[in-house]
Design a protein around this motif. Structure first.
Motif, PDB file in Angstrom:
ATOM      1  N   ILE A   1      63.245  -8.057   5.058  1.00  0.00           N
ATOM      2  CA  ILE A   1      63.949  -6.779   5.239  1.00  0.00           C
ATOM      3  C   ILE A   1      64.390  -6.601   6.681  1.00  0.00           C
ATOM      4  CG2 ILE A   1      63.696  -4.270   5.151  1.00  0.00           C
ATOM      5  CD1 ILE A   1      61.723  -4.709   2.821  1.00  0.00           C
ATOM      6  N   PHE A   2      63.461  -6.854   7.613  1.00  0.00           N
ATOM      7  CA  PHE A   2      63.778  -6.699   9.036  1.00  0.00           C
ATOM      8  C   PHE A   2      64.079  -8.080   9.612  1.00  0.00           C
ATOM      9  CE2 PHE A   2      60.787  -3.357   7.835  1.00  0.00           C
ATOM     10  CZ  PHE A   2      61.538  -2.222   8.134  1.00  0.00           C
ATOM     11  N   SER A   3      65.261  -8.577   9.331  1.00  0.00           N
ATOM     12  CA  SER A   3      65.607  -9.949   9.694  1.00  0.00           C
ATOM     13  C   SER A   3      66.375 -10.045  11.012  1.00  0.00           C
ATOM     14  CB  SER A   3      66.455 -10.578   8.574  1.00  0.00           C
ATOM     15  OG  SER A   3      67.621  -9.797   8.341  1.00  0.00           O
ATOM     16  N   ASP A   4      66.538  -8.921  11.712  1.00  0.00           N
ATOM     17  CA  ASP A   4      67.304  -8.944  12.958  1.00  0.00           C
ATOM     18  C   ASP A   4      66.565  -9.723  14.037  1.00  0.00           C
ATOM     19  OD1 ASP A   4      69.178  -7.364  11.733  1.00  0.00           O
ATOM     20  OD2 ASP A   4      68.333  -5.484  12.465  1.00  0.00           O
ATOM     21  N   SER A   5      67.311 -10.226  14.988  1.00  0.00           N
ATOM     22  CA  SER A   5      66.731 -10.920  16.130  1.00  0.00           C
ATOM     23  C   SER A   5      66.682  -9.980  17.329  1.00  0.00           C
ATOM     24  CB  SER A   5      67.557 -12.159  16.484  1.00  0.00           C
ATOM     25  OG  SER A   5      67.513 -13.100  15.428  1.00  0.00           O
ATOM     26  N   TYR A   6      65.721 -10.217  18.224  1.00  0.00           N
ATOM     27  CA  TYR A   6      65.602  -9.425  19.436  1.00  0.00           C
ATOM     28  C   TYR A   6      66.418 -10.078  20.557  1.00  0.00           C
ATOM     29  CZ  TYR A   6      61.685  -7.250  16.967  1.00  0.00           C
ATOM     30  OH  TYR A   6      60.913  -6.600  16.041  1.00  0.00           O
ATOM     31  N   ASP A   7      66.470  -9.399  21.670  1.00  0.00           N
ATOM     32  CA  ASP A   7      67.218  -9.932  22.813  1.00  0.00           C
ATOM     33  C   ASP A   7      66.383 -10.956  23.576  1.00  0.00           C
ATOM     34  OD1 ASP A   7      69.411  -8.333  22.237  1.00  0.00           O
ATOM     35  OD2 ASP A   7      68.618  -6.644  23.388  1.00  0.00           O
ATOM     36  N   HIS A   8      65.812 -11.875  22.826  1.00  0.00           N
ATOM     37  CA  HIS A   8      65.026 -12.945  23.417  1.00  0.00           C
ATOM     38  C   HIS A   8      65.374 -14.230  22.671  1.00  0.00           C
ATOM     39  CE1 HIS A   8      62.424 -10.158  25.676  1.00  0.00           C
ATOM     40  NE2 HIS A   8      62.517  -9.393  24.606  1.00  0.00           N
TER      41      HIS A   8
ATOM     42  N   SER B   1      62.741 -13.811  16.432  1.00  0.00           N
ATOM     43  CA  SER B   1      63.215 -13.012  15.306  1.00  0.00           C
ATOM     44  C   SER B   1      62.134 -12.024  14.897  1.00  0.00           C
ATOM     45  CB  SER B   1      63.561 -13.911  14.118  1.00  0.00           C
ATOM     46  OG  SER B   1      62.395 -14.564  13.638  1.00  0.00           O
ATOM     47  N   ALA B   2      62.538 -11.005  14.139  1.00  0.00           N
ATOM     48  CA  ALA B   2      61.573 -10.025  13.650  1.00  0.00           C
ATOM     49  C   ALA B   2      60.539 -10.689  12.758  1.00  0.00           C
ATOM     50  CB  ALA B   2      62.307  -8.919  12.892  1.00  0.00           C
ATOM     51  N   ALA B   3      60.972 -11.681  11.961  1.00  0.00           N
ATOM     52  CA  ALA B   3      60.045 -12.364  11.068  1.00  0.00           C
ATOM     53  C   ALA B   3      58.951 -13.078  11.862  1.00  0.00           C
ATOM     54  CB  ALA B   3      60.806 -13.371  10.210  1.00  0.00           C
ATOM     55  N   ARG B   4      59.319 -13.669  12.992  1.00  0.00           N
ATOM     56  CA  ARG B   4      58.322 -14.353  13.816  1.00  0.00           C
ATOM     57  C   ARG B   4      57.337 -13.354  14.414  1.00  0.00           C
ATOM     58  NH1 ARG B   4      59.633 -18.489  18.886  1.00  0.00           N
ATOM     59  NH2 ARG B   4      57.451 -19.043  19.332  1.00  0.00           N
ATOM     60  N   VAL B   5      57.828 -12.194  14.815  1.00  0.00           N
ATOM     61  CA  VAL B   5      56.962 -11.155  15.363  1.00  0.00           C
ATOM     62  C   VAL B   5      56.001 -10.654  14.291  1.00  0.00           C
ATOM     63  CG1 VAL B   5      56.885  -8.845  16.369  1.00  0.00           C
ATOM     64  CG2 VAL B   5      58.637 -10.458  17.106  1.00  0.00           C
ATOM     65  N   PHE B   6      56.519 -10.415  13.089  1.00  0.00           N
ATOM     66  CA  PHE B   6      55.661  -9.937  12.004  1.00  0.00           C
ATOM     67  C   PHE B   6      54.607 -10.974  11.628  1.00  0.00           C
ATOM     68  CE2 PHE B   6      59.113  -6.846  10.842  1.00  0.00           C
ATOM     69  CZ  PHE B   6      58.334  -5.713  10.994  1.00  0.00           C
ATOM     70  N   THR B   7      54.985 -12.247  11.659  1.00  0.00           N
ATOM     71  CA  THR B   7      54.018 -13.292  11.336  1.00  0.00           C
ATOM     72  C   THR B   7      52.845 -13.260  12.310  1.00  0.00           C
ATOM     73  OG1 THR B   7      55.757 -14.726  10.438  1.00  0.00           O
ATOM     74  CG2 THR B   7      53.665 -15.760  11.023  1.00  0.00           C
ATOM     75  N   ALA B   8      53.153 -13.163  13.602  1.00  0.00           N
ATOM     76  CA  ALA B   8      52.097 -13.126  14.613  1.00  0.00           C
ATOM     77  C   ALA B   8      51.244 -11.870  14.480  1.00  0.00           C
ATOM     78  CB  ALA B   8      52.723 -13.201  16.006  1.00  0.00           C
ATOM     79  N   SER B   9      51.898 -10.714  14.293  1.00  0.00           N
ATOM     80  CA  SER B   9      51.164  -9.455  14.218  1.00  0.00           C
ATOM     81  C   SER B   9      50.305  -9.369  12.970  1.00  0.00           C
ATOM     82  CB  SER B   9      52.151  -8.271  14.245  1.00  0.00           C
ATOM     83  OG  SER B   9      52.851  -8.217  15.466  1.00  0.00           O
ATOM     84  N   MET B  10      50.825  -9.891  11.853  1.00  0.00           N
ATOM     85  CA  MET B  10      50.112  -9.724  10.601  1.00  0.00           C
ATOM     86  C   MET B  10      48.910 -10.647  10.451  1.00  0.00           C
ATOM     87  SD  MET B  10      52.837  -8.639   7.686  1.00  0.00           S
ATOM     88  CE  MET B  10      51.452  -8.420   6.572  1.00  0.00           C
ATOM     89  N   ILE B  11      48.717 -11.557  11.392  1.00  0.00           N
ATOM     90  CA  ILE B  11      47.457 -12.295  11.421  1.00  0.00           C
ATOM     91  C   ILE B  11      46.315 -11.315  11.684  1.00  0.00           C
ATOM     92  CG2 ILE B  11      46.123 -14.048  12.660  1.00  0.00           C
ATOM     93  CD1 ILE B  11      48.724 -15.557  13.097  1.00  0.00           C
TER      94      ILE B  11
ATOM     95  N   VAL C   1      59.004 -20.456   5.606  1.00  0.00           N
ATOM     96  CA  VAL C   1      60.025 -19.497   5.160  1.00  0.00           C
ATOM     97  C   VAL C   1      60.879 -18.998   6.313  1.00  0.00           C
ATOM     98  CG1 VAL C   1      60.426 -17.290   3.982  1.00  0.00           C
ATOM     99  CG2 VAL C   1      58.545 -18.784   3.245  1.00  0.00           C
ATOM    100  N   PHE C   2      60.241 -18.743   7.460  1.00  0.00           N
ATOM    101  CA  PHE C   2      60.968 -18.128   8.570  1.00  0.00           C
ATOM    102  C   PHE C   2      61.174 -19.063   9.759  1.00  0.00           C
ATOM    103  CE2 PHE C   2      58.672 -14.472   6.538  1.00  0.00           C
ATOM    104  CZ  PHE C   2      59.786 -13.931   5.924  1.00  0.00           C
ATOM    105  N   ASP C   3      60.887 -20.357   9.571  1.00  0.00           N
ATOM    106  CA  ASP C   3      61.116 -21.377  10.616  1.00  0.00           C
ATOM    107  C   ASP C   3      60.445 -21.030  11.940  1.00  0.00           C
ATOM    108  OD1 ASP C   3      62.734 -22.957   8.928  1.00  0.00           O
ATOM    109  OD2 ASP C   3      64.457 -21.657   9.324  1.00  0.00           O
ATOM    110  N   MET C   4      59.257 -20.505  11.881  1.00  0.00           N
ATOM    111  CA  MET C   4      58.527 -20.155  13.100  1.00  0.00           C
ATOM    112  C   MET C   4      57.875 -21.405  13.686  1.00  0.00           C
ATOM    113  SD  MET C   4      55.288 -17.579  13.707  1.00  0.00           S
ATOM    114  CE  MET C   4      54.066 -18.825  13.290  1.00  0.00           C
ATOM    115  N   PRO C   5      58.159 -21.740  14.944  1.00  0.00           N
ATOM    116  CA  PRO C   5      57.519 -22.915  15.551  1.00  0.00           C
ATOM    117  C   PRO C   5      56.073 -22.609  15.925  1.00  0.00           C
ATOM    118  CG  PRO C   5      58.928 -21.818  17.157  1.00  0.00           C
ATOM    119  CD  PRO C   5      59.133 -21.098  15.855  1.00  0.00           C
TER     120      PRO C   5
END
Length: 265
Positions: A43-50, A54-64, A128-132
């Motif tokens: 749903i929140f697939s936007d990228s940040y100014d970095h 991506s939002a998906a990468r941020v959610f992956t880290a936070s949801m741990i 799914v979200f190509d998070m390195p």
């Protein structure tokens, strides 16, 4: 005579076997956080100014942090409440299994489940979200001590919280209320956390979830993402201090509130 450590290990094996046989608990524990990650990351697939963030990468880290809290805190709290109500704890007192061995078994269960939960969430992030994943050993060392302190604090708080549960059938609902509230309060589902009101960030700073999520973001997000944190730094020293304080507080509360029998007994 069989040592407490040996009994605890055996008890841990029994706990894991019993959990695996409960398909409902197995599915809810492992797939619900992963489902939430899929939903939020899509749903929140936007990228940040970095770059590369991506939002998906941020959610992956936070949801741990979310997976750790739900697995350690709720599994421990519900498990002890159930054992107390069905008489398991009372029967164990008449066996060579000491209180230490019983809790060691529970901790083995929680540690195994939480580690597996982290693997599932990272698998979703990577596949799914190509998070390195980090290639720096230092980041994995940081992950290790944050994970250890987080599991310990949440497990001890789960032991203490089990005393609040009057009926094992309502244990999940009772313990989920503070968990869900703290996820939103601590910026797990809302990022950057600076979008939250200042008083809410201050309030979240007194609880471990905010620091757990921030710590895991420091491991799996690029260094440039630190500007999105409330303090503008990862604050590893403060994360370690606050999680350690909650470990001590959880231990004190556990010793003060734990009961072997239900209130009606």
């Amino acid at each position: 005579m069989t040592s407490t450590l040996t009994i605890g290990r055996r008890r841990g094996g029994i706990e894991i076997l019993q959990f695996v046989r409960d398909k409902t608990s197995l599915i809810f524990t492992f797939f619900f956080p992963a489902l939430l990650l899929l939903l939020f990351g899509t749903i929140f697939s936007d990228s940040y100014d970095h770059p590369g963030l991506s939002a998906a990468r941020v959610f992956t880290a936070s949801m741990i942090a979310y997976g750790t809290v739900t697995t350690a805190f709720i599994t421990m709290g519900v498990g002890i409440a159930t054992d107390r109500e069905d008489g398991t704890l009372k029967r164990l007192r008449g066996t060579p299994a000491t209180a230490t061995a019983y809790f060691l078994g529970k901790l083995i269960l929680v540690a195994a489940l939480t580690a597996a939960e982290v693997v599932v969430l990272l698998a979703v992030g990577v596949l799914v979200f190509d998070m390195p994943l980090p290639s720096d050993a230092g980041r994995w060392l940081t992950f290790a001590w944050i994970f250890l302190l987080s599991v310990t604090a949440c497990s001890l708080l789960g032991i203490a919280a089990s005393a609040l549960v009057r009926n094992s059938r309502t244990a999940g609902a009772v313990l989920n209320v503070p968990v869900v509230a703290l996820q939103f309060l601590s910026g797990v589902f809302i990022h950057p956390i600076t979008q939250l009101p200042g008083w809410m960030i201050t309030l979240a700073s007194f609880f471990p979830v905010k620091w757990m999520a921030q710590g895991f973001r420091s491991v799996f997000l690029p260094d440039s993402a630190v500007s999105m944190e409330a303090a503008g730094t990862w604050e590893h020293g403060r994360i370690a201090l606050i999680l350690a304080v909650w470990c001590v507080a959880g231990l004190v509360l556990s010793l003060a509130t734990f009961r072997w029998t239900s209130r009606r007994d």
